[in-house]
Design a protein around this motif. Structure first.
Motif, PDB file in Angstrom:
ATOM      1  N   MET A 242      -0.003   4.256 -19.689  1.00 16.58           N
ATOM      2  CA  MET A 242       1.082   5.186 -19.997  1.00 16.58           C
ATOM      3  C   MET A 242       0.503   6.462 -20.598  1.00 16.58           C
ATOM      4  O   MET A 242      -0.390   6.410 -21.453  1.00 16.58           O
ATOM      5  N   THR A 243       0.995   7.605 -20.171  1.00 16.44           N
ATOM      6  CA  THR A 243       0.527   8.889 -20.671  1.00 16.44           C
ATOM      7  C   THR A 243       1.717   9.737 -21.100  1.00 16.44           C
ATOM      8  O   THR A 243       2.677   9.900 -20.346  1.00 16.44           O
ATOM      9  N   GLN A 244       1.640  10.265 -22.302  1.00 13.83           N
ATOM     10  CA  GLN A 244       2.648  11.190 -22.821  1.00 13.83           C
ATOM     11  C   GLN A 244       1.979  12.523 -23.102  1.00 13.83           C
ATOM     12  O   GLN A 244       0.828  12.569 -23.555  1.00 13.83           O
ATOM     13  N   THR A 245       2.691  13.602 -22.837  1.00 21.07           N
ATOM     14  CA  THR A 245       2.135  14.936 -23.024  1.00 21.07           C
ATOM     15  C   THR A 245       3.151  15.846 -23.689  1.00 21.07           C
ATOM     16  O   THR A 245       4.364  15.596 -23.634  1.00 21.07           O
ATOM     17  N   ALA A 246       2.646  16.920 -24.281  1.00 20.13           N
ATOM     18  CA  ALA A 246       3.514  17.948 -24.862  1.00 20.13           C
ATOM     19  C   ALA A 246       2.898  19.309 -24.613  1.00 20.13           C
ATOM     20  O   ALA A 246       1.684  19.495 -24.784  1.00 20.13           O
ATOM     21  N   ALA A 247       3.706  20.254 -24.191  1.00 20.18           N
ATOM     22  CA  ALA A 247       3.296  21.639 -24.006  1.00 20.18           C
ATOM     23  C   ALA A 247       3.933  22.471 -25.107  1.00 20.18           C
ATOM     24  O   ALA A 247       5.163  22.464 -25.258  1.00 20.18           O
ATOM     25  N   VAL A 248       3.108  23.173 -25.891  1.00 19.83           N
ATOM     26  CA  VAL A 248       3.630  23.916 -27.035  1.00 19.83           C
ATOM     27  C   VAL A 248       3.152  25.358 -26.986  1.00 19.83           C
ATOM     28  O   VAL A 248       2.104  25.670 -26.396  1.00 19.83           O
ATOM     29  N   PHE A 249       3.897  26.243 -27.650  1.00 20.21           N
ATOM     30  CA  PHE A 249       3.670  27.687 -27.547  1.00 20.21           C
ATOM     31  C   PHE A 249       4.091  28.332 -28.857  1.00 20.21           C
ATOM     32  O   PHE A 249       5.058  27.898 -29.485  1.00 20.21           O
ATOM     33  N   THR A 250       3.363  29.369 -29.282  1.00 18.87           N
ATOM     34  CA  THR A 250       3.752  30.095 -30.491  1.00 18.87           C
ATOM     35  C   THR A 250       3.457  31.571 -30.344  1.00 18.87           C
ATOM     36  O   THR A 250       2.495  31.963 -29.677  1.00 18.87           O
ATOM     37  N   THR A 251       4.298  32.379 -30.980  1.00 18.22           N
ATOM     38  CA  THR A 251       4.055  33.819 -31.091  1.00 18.22           C
ATOM     39  C   THR A 251       3.890  34.227 -32.550  1.00 18.22           C
ATOM     40  O   THR A 251       3.917  35.412 -32.866  1.00 18.22           O
ATOM     41  N   GLU A 252       3.748  33.249 -33.431  1.00 21.30           N
ATOM     42  CA  GLU A 252       3.519  33.564 -34.844  1.00 21.30           C
ATOM     43  C   GLU A 252       2.315  34.493 -34.964  1.00 21.30           C
ATOM     44  O   GLU A 252       1.267  34.271 -34.350  1.00 21.30           O
ATOM     45  N   ALA A 253       2.450  35.527 -35.787  1.00 23.90           N
ATOM     46  CA  ALA A 253       1.413  36.554 -35.855  1.00 23.90           C
ATOM     47  C   ALA A 253       0.229  36.156 -36.725  1.00 23.90           C
ATOM     48  O   ALA A 253      -0.921  36.508 -36.426  1.00 23.90           O
ATOM     49  N   GLU A 254       0.473  35.438 -37.817  1.00 22.23           N
ATOM     50  CA  GLU A 254      -0.607  35.076 -38.744  1.00 22.23           C
ATOM     51  C   GLU A 254      -1.318  33.840 -38.224  1.00 22.23           C
ATOM     52  O   GLU A 254      -0.691  32.876 -37.805  1.00 22.23           O
ATOM     53  N   SER A 255      -2.633  33.846 -38.226  1.00 22.57           N
ATOM     54  CA  SER A 255      -3.415  32.830 -37.527  1.00 22.57           C
ATOM     55  C   SER A 255      -3.155  31.418 -38.034  1.00 22.57           C
ATOM     56  O   SER A 255      -2.910  30.498 -37.245  1.00 22.57           O
ATOM     57  N   ALA A 256      -3.219  31.199 -39.335  1.00 26.16           N
ATOM     58  CA  ALA A 256      -3.002  29.858 -39.883  1.00 26.16           C
ATOM     59  C   ALA A 256      -1.576  29.391 -39.620  1.00 26.16           C
ATOM     60  O   ALA A 256      -1.341  28.212 -39.305  1.00 26.16           O
ATOM     61  N   VAL A 257      -0.627  30.300 -39.722  1.00 22.50           N
ATOM     62  CA  VAL A 257       0.777  29.937 -39.456  1.00 22.50           C
ATOM     63  C   VAL A 257       0.948  29.549 -37.991  1.00 22.50           C
ATOM     64  O   VAL A 257       1.664  28.595 -37.659  1.00 22.50           O
TER      65      VAL A 257
END
Length: 385
Positions: free
Chosen positions: A1-16
């Protein structure tokens, strides 16, 4: 069984931004087996990676700087994205090789020292996602050395790290950020992986001969300064080529190296004062080439066919997710229409999670596919469900 997630961010500060990606992954999968990260050069990559790692604690993490980032739901620039995988059918390890610009043999061997599949043969299918510092050059030779170092037993797919200004590209392994380096994610699987490679370019000129080169710099074509071949083509086709600002012309008029497997593409970038044309990657002296043409429709269909080929590579299985690499030159040429190309890939893989980036070159080596280092070519890597 394989589970996946695709995630995306436009947060400007690197750590955030790293925390945002990590939280999305943690909420979807808990602790993932592998995370693949692509992040704009505007970020402090070390800060982003540390925050991401601390937030979701991936067992393995690799990635690269990028020149445009996307998932099945988002695409843009100055952003970051990631694919997270949790699987009972696949095993992951990561490797890094340094000094790509000076010693590809040593860099390839360094990568492969961590590959478990070189000594453990419990899973029948082996592949690797390969990401290299494109500005270090020599990607064709690097791919060949990786093939030798893995005894030709691994399917390979990936691309060259990108940035926003063609100045510095980096790759990631864990929280390490390295230039002049290559990273790889080893994938050992109970089920086949799928790799697809395709471009939609066709010859637009008569055959030409590369008569003198200096690395990625074409000094002469058919014995004359290289720029003259492009200027003649511009005149014949009613286009405009400005020596001081040639990129708008070059994005629509790239070179295709004639090989037994098809045309391997190279993007011209600039013209020097001697009339030499500088390309995004090396071209061999003596090569037979054409100036090539395409359309948005052809590029979209090529990306779709690359995705369909990757799905066929699963040999009847369904994709759990896919990675998609395409050239930054394609995005610049297509503009907003690039979204249609992403939609075509997403549709071809059956609306499964999709993550990718715009790269400085794409690479692939898999059965039945056009192997090598490419420009302006769609490469899709499909993970089995």
């Amino acid at each position: 069984m394989t589970q996946t997630a695709a995630v995306f961010t436009t947060e400007a500060e690197s750590a955030v931004a790293g925390q945002d990606l990590g939280r999305q992954i943690r909420d979807a999968l808990g602790q993932p087996d592998a995370v693949i990260v692509f992040a704009s050069s505007r970020y402090d990559h070390a800060s982003l990676l540390r925050a991401l790692h601390e937030t979701c604690q991936p067992r393995v993490m690799v990635g690269a700087s990028s020149a445009g980032e996307f998932t099945d739901a988002h695409h843009g620039e100055s952003s970051a994205c990631a694919m997270a995988i949790q699987s009972t059918d696949m095993r992951f390890a990561s490797g890094i090789g340094h000094g790509v610009s000076t010693d590809r043999v040593a860099a390839a061997r360094e990568v492969v020292t961590t590959f478990e599949g070189m000594s453990v043969h419990d899973l029948p299918y082996r592949g690797a996602l390969v990401l290299t510092d494109a500005l270090a050059g020599h990607a064709d030779d690097l791919l060949e050395q990786l093939t030798i170092a893995t005894s030709g037993l691994y399917e390979l797919a990936g691309g060259g790290a990108g940035d926003d200004q063609l100045t510095r590209t980096v790759v990631f392994r864990g929280v390490e950020v390295a230039s002049d380096a290559v990273v790889a994610l080893e994938i050992r699987s109970h089920k086949p992986l799928g790799v697809g490679v395709q471009h939609g370019w066709t010859p637009a000129s008569e055959p030409l001969r590369i008569t003198e080169v200096d690395g990625a710099r074409i000094v002469s074509i058919d014995g004359f300064p290289a720029v003259e071949a492009f200027e003649q083509h511009a005149e014949l086709t009613g286009q405009r080529l400005e020596r001081d600002a040639p990129l708008p012309f070059f994005l629509h008029n790239i070179l295709g190296i004639d090989t037994p497997g098809g045309y391997r593409l190279r993007v011209p970038l600039s013209i020097d004062r001697d009339g030499a044309v500088v390309c995004a990657a090396e071209i061999p002296s003596g090569a037979r080439v054409h100036i090539m043409k395409t359309s948005s429709a052809s590029a979209t269909e090529a990306a779709s066919e690359a995705a369909r080929s990757a799905v066929r590579g699963l040999r009847g299985g369904r994709p759990a997710a896919a990675l998609f690499f395409d050239c930054v030159a394609t995005r610049l040429r297509m503009g907003d229409v690039f979204g249609f190309e992403l939609e075509a890939v997403r549709s071809a893989i059956g609306d499964r999670p999709l993550v990718g980036c715009n790269t400085y070159g794409q690479l692939a080596r898999a059965e039945g596919q056009f192997a090598g280092f490419h420009n302006c070519t769609a490469v899709v890597l499909a993970f089995p469900d």
